[in-house]
Motif scaffolding. Sequence first.
Motif, PDB file in Angstrom:
ATOM      1  N   LYS A  26      39.175  73.450 -71.526  1.00 34.71           N
ATOM      2  CA  LYS A  26      39.085  72.531 -72.657  1.00 34.71           C
ATOM      3  C   LYS A  26      40.134  71.425 -72.587  1.00 34.71           C
ATOM      4  O   LYS A  26      41.196  71.577 -72.009  1.00 34.71           O
ATOM      5  N   ILE A  27      39.794  70.335 -73.278  1.00 31.17           N
ATOM      6  CA  ILE A  27      40.739  69.252 -73.520  1.00 31.17           C
ATOM      7  C   ILE A  27      41.271  69.463 -74.938  1.00 31.17           C
ATOM      8  O   ILE A  27      40.499  69.671 -75.882  1.00 31.17           O
ATOM      9  N   LEU A  28      42.582  69.417 -75.108  1.00 27.60           N
ATOM     10  CA  LEU A  28      43.196  69.537 -76.420  1.00 27.60           C
ATOM     11  C   LEU A  28      43.327  68.149 -77.031  1.00 27.60           C
ATOM     12  O   LEU A  28      43.932  67.260 -76.440  1.00 27.60           O
ATOM     13  N   ASP A  29      42.752  67.967 -78.201  1.00 27.49           N
ATOM     14  CA  ASP A  29      42.936  66.741 -78.987  1.00 27.49           C
ATOM     15  C   ASP A  29      44.051  67.060 -79.977  1.00 27.49           C
ATOM     16  O   ASP A  29      43.819  67.605 -81.052  1.00 27.49           O
ATOM     17  N   LEU A  30      45.286  66.761 -79.589  1.00 25.21           N
ATOM     18  CA  LEU A  30      46.479  67.144 -80.327  1.00 25.21           C
ATOM     19  C   LEU A  30      46.702  66.191 -81.499  1.00 25.21           C
ATOM     20  O   LEU A  30      46.698  64.976 -81.313  1.00 25.21           O
ATOM     21  N   ALA A  31      46.863  66.752 -82.699  1.00 33.42           N
ATOM     22  CA  ALA A  31      47.015  65.957 -83.925  1.00 33.42           C
ATOM     23  C   ALA A  31      45.812  65.026 -84.052  1.00 33.42           C
ATOM     24  O   ALA A  31      45.943  63.809 -84.152  1.00 33.42           O
ATOM     25  N   LEU A  49      39.268  71.185 -77.935  1.00 35.98           N
ATOM     26  CA  LEU A  49      39.945  71.957 -78.971  1.00 35.98           C
ATOM     27  C   LEU A  49      40.602  70.933 -79.904  1.00 35.98           C
ATOM     28  O   LEU A  49      41.550  70.258 -79.521  1.00 35.98           O
ATOM     29  N   PHE A  50      40.054  70.797 -81.100  1.00 38.27           N
ATOM     30  CA  PHE A  50      40.600  69.895 -82.102  1.00 38.27           C
ATOM     31  C   PHE A  50      41.750  70.613 -82.799  1.00 38.27           C
ATOM     32  O   PHE A  50      41.583  71.721 -83.298  1.00 38.27           O
ATOM     33  N   SER A  51      42.918  69.967 -82.847  1.00 33.19           N
ATOM     34  CA  SER A  51      44.061  70.594 -83.510  1.00 33.19           C
ATOM     35  C   SER A  51      44.683  69.605 -84.486  1.00 33.19           C
ATOM     36  O   SER A  51      44.834  68.421 -84.169  1.00 33.19           O
ATOM     37  N   ASP A  52      45.022  70.112 -85.659  1.00 32.68           N
ATOM     38  CA  ASP A  52      45.660  69.260 -86.656  1.00 32.68           C
ATOM     39  C   ASP A  52      46.314  70.141 -87.709  1.00 32.68           C
ATOM     40  O   ASP A  52      45.932  71.296 -87.898  1.00 32.68           O
ATOM     41  N   VAL A  53      47.275  69.561 -88.411  1.00 31.24           N
ATOM     42  CA  VAL A  53      47.960  70.261 -89.489  1.00 31.24           C
ATOM     43  C   VAL A  53      47.107  70.268 -90.762  1.00 31.24           C
ATOM     44  O   VAL A  53      47.295  71.120 -91.626  1.00 31.24           O
ATOM     45  N   LYS A  54      46.164  69.337 -90.858  1.00 35.49           N
ATOM     46  CA  LYS A  54      45.339  69.199 -92.058  1.00 35.49           C
ATOM     47  C   LYS A  54      44.018  69.952 -91.899  1.00 35.49           C
ATOM     48  O   LYS A  54      43.161  69.555 -91.109  1.00 35.49           O
ATOM     49  N   LYS A  55      43.840  70.995 -92.695  1.00 33.35           N
ATOM     50  CA  LYS A  55      42.594  71.761 -92.663  1.00 33.35           C
ATOM     51  C   LYS A  55      41.401  70.895 -93.052  1.00 33.35           C
ATOM     52  O   LYS A  55      40.310  71.049 -92.509  1.00 33.35           O
ATOM     53  N   THR A  91      47.206  76.981 -72.102  1.00 35.60           N
ATOM     54  CA  THR A  91      46.974  75.986 -71.061  1.00 35.60           C
ATOM     55  C   THR A  91      45.675  75.238 -71.349  1.00 35.60           C
ATOM     56  O   THR A  91      44.727  75.799 -71.927  1.00 35.60           O
ATOM     57  N   PHE A  92      45.665  73.992 -70.904  1.00 33.22           N
ATOM     58  CA  PHE A  92      44.520  73.116 -71.120  1.00 33.22           C
ATOM     59  C   PHE A  92      44.294  72.288 -69.861  1.00 33.22           C
ATOM     60  O   PHE A  92      45.231  71.991 -69.119  1.00 33.22           O
ATOM     61  N   SER A  93      43.054  71.897 -69.665  1.00 28.96           N
ATOM     62  CA  SER A  93      42.762  71.033 -68.523  1.00 28.96           C
ATOM     63  C   SER A  93      43.217  69.606 -68.800  1.00 28.96           C
ATOM     64  O   SER A  93      43.375  68.814 -67.884  1.00 28.96           O
ATOM     65  N   GLY A  94      43.435  69.323 -70.057  1.00 29.08           N
ATOM     66  CA  GLY A  94      43.940  68.013 -70.429  1.00 29.08           C
ATOM     67  C   GLY A  94      44.381  68.020 -71.880  1.00 29.08           C
ATOM     68  O   GLY A  94      43.959  68.870 -72.668  1.00 29.08           O
ATOM     69  N   ILE A  95      45.235  67.085 -72.198  1.00 34.03           N
ATOM     70  CA  ILE A  95      45.684  66.895 -73.578  1.00 34.03           C
ATOM     71  C   ILE A  95      45.631  65.412 -73.861  1.00 34.03           C
ATOM     72  O   ILE A  95      46.061  64.599 -73.033  1.00 34.03           O
TER      73      ILE A  95
END
Length: 183
Positions: A26-31, A49-55, A91-95
């Motif tokens: 996966k690619i991590l979409d950080l914030a 993988l979508f990641s964020d502090v806001k639900k 681990t991620f294939s990309g961020i």
Amino acid sequence: MELIITYSSLLELHLVQLKKAAESGKILDLACGTGRNGLYLINNNIPVLFSDVKKDSLAVIKETLNSNTAELAHFWHVDFEQKDNQLKNRTFSGIMVFRYLHRPLFESIKNAILPGGIIIYETFTVENRQFGRPHNAHYLLNKGELVAQFKDWNIIHQFEGIIDNQGSPQAIAQIIALKPFTE
């Protein structure tokens, strides 16, 4: 009325590299915020993988997905500014990181990307103060700082300067780099 989602042109220009990296995971979409960039990847059959502090932001992204792309999207409610290293043992294939800066994360980001993986990073520089927010130095890159963070990587794109963002000037730095197989 149709909702038009704009994404960074960097993704379209480097879609081949992103697809190659995604063969390893996966690619991590950080914030990720509204997920505009991750949604572009999803629509190109790249798992994100979508990641964020806001639900709430993550919930809106989930609602945006259709049944054909939903299996490519994963979600992680996380606060990257906590003292614990949230990326440790992941681990991620990309961020990809857009319009977000938390300097203590740089080493964790670099460690979380698999060898051969990709980083796409774009955020504001100190020159952006003349155009508006953000003003706080904690959220603004210094000249050459982003390239210096990834100087040992294979840099395939770098830019630092002023862009026109839908009629509004912004001072940004961008980098796209591949993690070497040996460091």
